[in-house]
Design a protein around this motif. Sequence first.
Motif, PDB file in Angstrom:
ATOM      1  N   PHE B 194       0.837  -1.225   0.015  1.00  0.00           N
ATOM      2  CA  PHE B 194      -0.148  -0.075  -0.096  1.00  0.00           C
ATOM      3  C   PHE B 194       0.913   1.170   0.176  1.00  0.00           C
ATOM      4  O   PHE B 194       2.013   1.278   0.502  1.00  0.00           O
ATOM      5  CB  PHE B 194      -0.716   0.164   1.147  1.00  0.00           C
ATOM      6  CG  PHE B 194      -1.981  -1.103   1.128  1.00  0.00           C
ATOM      7  CD1 PHE B 194      -3.055  -1.019   0.755  1.00  0.00           C
ATOM      8  CD2 PHE B 194      -1.564  -2.321   2.033  1.00  0.00           C
ATOM      9  CE1 PHE B 194      -3.880  -2.000   0.711  1.00  0.00           C
ATOM     10  CE2 PHE B 194      -2.542  -3.119   1.684  1.00  0.00           C
ATOM     11  CZ  PHE B 194      -3.853  -3.184   1.363  1.00  0.00           C
ATOM     12  N   HIS B 219      -8.927   6.339   3.090  1.00  0.00           N
ATOM     13  CA  HIS B 219      -9.055   6.178   1.786  1.00  0.00           C
ATOM     14  C   HIS B 219      -9.110   4.881   1.384  1.00  0.00           C
ATOM     15  O   HIS B 219      -9.760   4.141   0.735  1.00  0.00           O
ATOM     16  CB  HIS B 219      -8.455   7.325   0.889  1.00  0.00           C
ATOM     17  CG  HIS B 219      -8.797   8.456   0.957  1.00  0.00           C
ATOM     18  ND1 HIS B 219      -8.031   9.721   0.959  1.00  0.00           N
ATOM     19  CD2 HIS B 219     -10.095   9.037   1.335  1.00  0.00           C
ATOM     20  CE1 HIS B 219      -8.752  10.965   1.067  1.00  0.00           C
ATOM     21  NE2 HIS B 219      -9.989  10.411   1.379  1.00  0.00           N
ATOM     22  N   VAL B 220      -8.001   4.024   2.056  1.00  0.00           N
ATOM     23  CA  VAL B 220      -7.460   2.832   1.667  1.00  0.00           C
ATOM     24  C   VAL B 220      -8.474   1.900   2.449  1.00  0.00           C
ATOM     25  O   VAL B 220      -9.029   0.948   1.718  1.00  0.00           O
ATOM     26  CB  VAL B 220      -6.214   2.488   2.244  1.00  0.00           C
ATOM     27  CG1 VAL B 220      -5.883   0.898   2.104  1.00  0.00           C
ATOM     28  CG2 VAL B 220      -5.047   3.175   1.341  1.00  0.00           C
ATOM     29  N   GLN B 222     -11.562   2.714   2.767  1.00  0.00           N
ATOM     30  CA  GLN B 222     -12.944   2.596   2.282  1.00  0.00           C
ATOM     31  C   GLN B 222     -13.119   1.602   0.952  1.00  0.00           C
ATOM     32  O   GLN B 222     -14.250   1.341   0.638  1.00  0.00           O
ATOM     33  CB  GLN B 222     -13.165   4.210   1.877  1.00  0.00           C
ATOM     34  CG  GLN B 222     -13.673   4.864   2.683  1.00  0.00           C
ATOM     35  CD  GLN B 222     -13.374   6.500   2.601  1.00  0.00           C
ATOM     36  OE1 GLN B 222     -13.052   6.704   1.491  1.00  0.00           O
ATOM     37  NE2 GLN B 222     -13.873   7.286   3.575  1.00  0.00           N
ATOM     38  N   LYS B 223     -11.831   1.289   0.619  1.00  0.00           N
ATOM     39  CA  LYS B 223     -12.069   0.613  -0.700  1.00  0.00           C
ATOM     40  C   LYS B 223     -11.795  -1.042  -0.272  1.00  0.00           C
ATOM     41  O   LYS B 223     -11.855  -1.849  -1.415  1.00  0.00           O
ATOM     42  CB  LYS B 223     -10.670   0.964  -1.484  1.00  0.00           C
ATOM     43  CG  LYS B 223     -10.777   2.067  -2.189  1.00  0.00           C
ATOM     44  CD  LYS B 223      -9.417   2.874  -2.982  1.00  0.00           C
ATOM     45  CE  LYS B 223      -9.721   3.998  -3.329  1.00  0.00           C
ATOM     46  NZ  LYS B 223      -8.110   4.574  -3.700  1.00  0.00           N
ATOM     47  N   LEU B 224     -11.683  -1.234   0.880  1.00  0.00           N
ATOM     48  CA  LEU B 224     -11.186  -2.777   1.159  1.00  0.00           C
ATOM     49  C   LEU B 224     -12.425  -3.215   1.690  1.00  0.00           C
ATOM     50  O   LEU B 224     -13.263  -2.631   2.600  1.00  0.00           O
ATOM     51  CB  LEU B 224     -10.169  -2.947   2.248  1.00  0.00           C
ATOM     52  CG  LEU B 224      -8.670  -2.455   1.840  1.00  0.00           C
ATOM     53  CD1 LEU B 224      -7.907  -2.641   3.021  1.00  0.00           C
ATOM     54  CD2 LEU B 224      -8.439  -3.393   0.527  1.00  0.00           C
ATOM     55  N   SER B 225     -13.028  -4.480   1.520  1.00  0.00           N
ATOM     56  CA  SER B 225     -14.250  -5.323   2.330  1.00  0.00           C
ATOM     57  C   SER B 225     -13.545  -5.755   3.420  1.00  0.00           C
ATOM     58  O   SER B 225     -12.342  -5.846   3.652  1.00  0.00           O
ATOM     59  CB  SER B 225     -14.738  -6.275   1.250  1.00  0.00           C
ATOM     60  OG  SER B 225     -13.762  -7.235   0.999  1.00  0.00           O
ATOM     61  N   GLU B 228     -11.150  -8.499   2.516  1.00  0.00           N
ATOM     62  CA  GLU B 228      -9.842  -7.992   2.098  1.00  0.00           C
ATOM     63  C   GLU B 228      -9.305  -7.589   3.392  1.00  0.00           C
ATOM     64  O   GLU B 228      -7.918  -7.548   3.288  1.00  0.00           O
ATOM     65  CB  GLU B 228     -10.397  -6.972   1.069  1.00  0.00           C
ATOM     66  CG  GLU B 228     -10.605  -7.447  -0.338  1.00  0.00           C
ATOM     67  CD  GLU B 228     -11.044  -6.508  -1.042  1.00  0.00           C
ATOM     68  OE1 GLU B 228     -11.081  -6.704  -2.378  1.00  0.00           O
ATOM     69  OE2 GLU B 228     -11.864  -5.450  -1.005  1.00  0.00           O
TER      70      GLU B 228
END
Lengths: 208, 335
Positions: B194, B219-220, B222-225, B228
Amino acid sequence: MEILLQTVLSTIEMAVFQNSQLVSKLQSPSLQKSNNTVVYDLQKWLQNIGLPFSHIHRFWVVNGPGYYTGIRIGLAIAKAFSDTTTIPIRLVTTFHWLRLGIPSSMERCCIFIPSSKKEGYLAYMHQFSVESVQCIEKEQMGTKVENGTLQEPLFVPCDMPDLPLSYTKVGDISTLPFVYKEVFVSNDIEPEYIKSVDDLFHQKKEGH
Amino acid sequence: MFIVGIETSCDDTAASIINEKKEVMASILSSQTSFHAKYGGIVPEIASRKHLELISHVCQEALQTSCLRWTDIDLICVTKGPGLVGSLLVGVEYAKALSLALNTPIKGVHHIEGHLLSPSLTQTITYPYMGLIVSGGHTEFVHVPKAGIYQIVGSTVDDACGESLDKFGKSIGIPYPAGPIIEQYAARGEDTKFSFPLPSVRHRPYDMSFSGLKTAVLHVLQKLSPNELENEIWSLCASYQRALFYHITTTAQKILASYPSTMVLLSGGVSANQTLFSMLQLSIDIPVLKPGKGLSTDNAAMIAWAGYLRYMAEGSDSLNFEVQSSLELESYAVE
């Protein structure tokens, strides 16, 4: 010689007694300004009245409730004295300390002690017995008096800022308390905060 | 000469006894971490209450461990700031009352000076050196051209490094204190997986900023389930830790270019992190020293040692010195 130290109210008090008679008394005007110098004030005052520390044979300390920082200052000092000397320590609650200034002919009374800018503790006392204690906001105290829910005469510390309600100020006490807890090891020197950390934390979380 | 040190600036109650030959005869620490963990961070009122409860215990244990009595103590040293005022007051008032009862000299000590000098308790140091304090409350570069001269040349302008680690840990579900767990997780992940932006402070090349990294993490995340996140938690920790420490090491390079030093003395709680130590060693060409075992985090041996050195230079304090939440680190020698 016996020394009494009260650091839990806005005004810090220290007094020396001989054979239970007041010999000398010192009051510092503001806890906020002088909380760093309690031990210094004690040292200078003992020097001024010509009392060597070694002549103290008993140490009294008011252990709360009251301002949290003040409680800890008084008890940290008491713990150090207990750890380094054989002086017995006598713990007095603020309610019992202030009750000394109220005529004994008055059987029942209420005492309100501030613990922060906004709130404090209200105790209902019968003679020298504390019957109940509740934490209450200063503003609510006025409502209580107006509504007549406060059935006993109210007393507050004499250094307390004015409240919008009727009360009698009490303080300038010149006798030694007779309700106390005597301790000989510092581990037994415990504060009377009344409110637990969990209470404080939940109150903060709920946004009060 | 026997010196007692007392440290209550934050959430650890500590007492230590050393002698003038730098022998640590006792170093007792009572951590409050478990009490604060319940609330997700340090709660000042809890810290103050626990200090009052523990102060006698730790001091008595230090005396017993060193087989001394209070009357054997020649100097009392206590942290006077910076730190949480309520916590500092417990230690300072206790120490002042000891001083009054025992008629023993007292010295108020700057917490950062204690950290700065902690590596010198177990190792030989040479001047000039660069002190780097990395902890939950401080991230500072202090240039020390000779004993007793301190010049703060760079520091964080917002969060401290340890504080940043705790906040990052909280955002991904790691309990307080997060630093040691993040280090363990990071060892199992890829530190380049990352990308986090390298922060900078405009026109202040020697200062650091860690608060911006929190936004980058959000921000990171928010993109991960959730799945994940679970799979990537090791690499997330490794990448975040690397970004933080890279910021420190590149700042160290810039500072050392302007302030020639014979060594870097790394101290503070985060100095126990092996990755930080290794990255620092690799990025600069002078030795990096860190404190001995038990002397990285807040401790009272460093307070006793710093207080003793200052006492030898200045003499003792009067009992009217004050505790201060923020306190300037003053030199005691003349350059």
